[in-house]
Design a protein around this motif. Sequence first.
Motif, mmCIF file in Angstrom:
data_model
loop_
_atom_site.group_PDB
_atom_site.id
_atom_site.type_symbol
_atom_site.label_atom_id
_atom_site.label_comp_id
_atom_site.label_asym_id
_atom_site.label_seq_id
_atom_site.Cartn_x
_atom_site.Cartn_y
_atom_site.Cartn_z
ATOM 1 N N CYS A 277 40.214 42.743 34.613
ATOM 2 C CA CYS A 277 40.159 42.628 36.078
ATOM 3 C C CYS A 277 41.369 43.301 36.713
ATOM 4 O O CYS A 277 41.251 43.958 37.761
ATOM 5 N N ARG A 281 41.559 46.442 39.423
ATOM 6 C CA ARG A 281 42.366 46.463 40.658
ATOM 7 C C ARG A 281 43.290 47.673 40.715
ATOM 8 O O ARG A 281 43.695 48.101 41.805
ATOM 9 N N ILE A 290 39.357 48.590 48.859
ATOM 10 C CA ILE A 290 39.943 47.351 49.379
ATOM 11 C C ILE A 290 40.681 47.594 50.691
ATOM 12 O O ILE A 290 40.838 46.677 51.509
ATOM 13 N N LYS A 297 39.466 39.064 52.834
ATOM 14 C CA LYS A 297 38.692 39.533 51.703
ATOM 15 C C LYS A 297 39.589 40.244 50.695
ATOM 16 O O LYS A 297 39.385 40.122 49.468
ATOM 17 N N GLN A 298 40.592 40.966 51.194
ATOM 18 C CA GLN A 298 41.521 41.632 50.293
ATOM 19 C C GLN A 298 42.248 40.630 49.414
ATOM 20 O O GLN A 298 42.384 40.818 48.200
ATOM 21 N N LEU A 301 39.970 39.210 46.615
ATOM 22 C CA LEU A 301 39.718 40.139 45.518
ATOM 23 C C LEU A 301 40.960 40.378 44.662
ATOM 24 O O LEU A 301 40.851 40.641 43.460
ATOM 25 N N GLU A 307 35.781 36.298 42.318
ATOM 26 C CA GLU A 307 35.395 37.092 43.489
ATOM 27 C C GLU A 307 35.384 38.581 43.149
ATOM 28 O O GLU A 307 34.518 39.329 43.610
ATOM 29 N N LEU A 308 36.327 38.994 42.322
ATOM 30 C CA LEU A 308 36.396 40.395 41.927
ATOM 31 C C LEU A 308 35.159 40.784 41.114
ATOM 32 O O LEU A 308 34.567 41.851 41.333
ATOM 33 N N GLU A 311 32.261 41.228 43.333
ATOM 34 C CA GLU A 311 32.379 42.479 44.085
ATOM 35 C C GLU A 311 32.048 43.685 43.197
ATOM 36 O O GLU A 311 31.410 44.642 43.647
#
Length: 476
Positions: A277, A281, A290, A297-298, A301, A307-308, A311
């Motif tokens: 993850c 990112r 992002i 929301k940023q 994530l 949540e990531l 997405e």
Amino acid sequence: AGGGGHVMVPPRLEIPTAALVTGVNMPDHDAFFGELKRRLRESTTPYVVLLNSKSCNSGMKATMTEILSQLFSSTSEEHEENEPSVAKKPQLPLSTMSVLCSWYRETCIDTSTAEEEIPATSCKPPPVVIVIQDFEGFSAHVLQSLVVSLSPRVIEFPVVLIFGIATSMATVHRILPHSSSSLLSIEEFHTAHPTTILAHVIKELFLRPTVSFRLGPLAYKFLLNQFLCANFSILNFRKGIKCALMEHFHWQPLSILCEEDGERAEKTADKLTHHQCEMVRATPSFQRHIESLDPKKQLQLLENDKELKNEVKTQLGSLRKYHVQFLSLLTCLHHLLHPVPPSSNPLGAKMYELYSVCLQHQITEESKFGSVWELVRLLNQTDLAEALESCVLSLSKTAAPLSSFSDSGDVDIPSLKELQEALRDFLKQLRELEQRQSKQRDSPPSQLSVQSEISISSCMSGSQLVYCTDIGMILH
């Protein structure tokens, strides 16, 4: 001799010969003729000999030795399949034409069947196919001797010759004199042009929405230029793609998300570890994405792996939808540009050329696109109607349901279903215009020019507006 003193001349026996013009893509010839040999053995005859100039140019004796060696090897392979314990490696006898004919009689003609009263056509023995891979590289003396030696024995030793020619049919008559070429019953064949094969390969590898691995613009253009400007080798093109594929999956840990099946890709995304993850990112594409989101929301994530993952699954679905839309519109653009003469089309007449341009730039912002689009608008009604029919047909064959592409994330273009309806409406207007023009041809001459000017101007004022706004905006 007959009663009048005339000598009875036996009919001349011609050897069935296929002149296979393969082109100059020399790196692919070994693979091509190897595949040809395999398919002939599977479908036609088990006795196929593949000769090349390196092993035969020392003389006729070396050529006969190579023919017998390959035929004896094929016979031993059959014995190994039928009786593995009895099979032995054959000893090569003296390499002469009489030995070759004797081998054929002993191997291919069933004496027990010959004694029975069975029509000859019902149990015809298989022929021997001799493939001369590089005809231009052979010695003229060796080829002449081979043809002259085989011709009188066509009945007892049925043989078919295949000449692999890289240039043209004129090579046969240049190398073989008339006395030898007259012994051949030649039929000319051509393989597909390398660019035609390339178009098929690229279509299967990159122009299908289910394919998850795609080359970037620089790598794709490099391989394309190597093919078109260097060697015309499909084999080298495939090797380049394999190298890119291995490098991608070796050096990119997140390549585990490259799945053709969307459900499998989502399951893989659910199994991402915290370290993976963090790698997501750190990718430039995620960072660009992002930045377009709101701060709340940023934060989710960046801090919440669950949540990531959700997405990532959403973006993978959007990416698949985008590829379906992109490839469908690319096909439509190719159909619309097809009537334009290749010399006046700087975007490329081939699908793979147009795909290369679309990978490198936003095509509607290119100056070349504007000039080509003007030529499209000047097409006659027949060509334009055929192009639109092809577009509608290609859109109707889209794999996924057209109605499911109205929402496509960040892709700000109308749905494929709306595009299909727009093209059908415009095609209908073209047909109505053609009908009006057909009626005008039957009108009195005094009314023809006035009616033609009114109908064409009124129709084009509306049709060109639809054509330029809808289609142009959709491609943009």
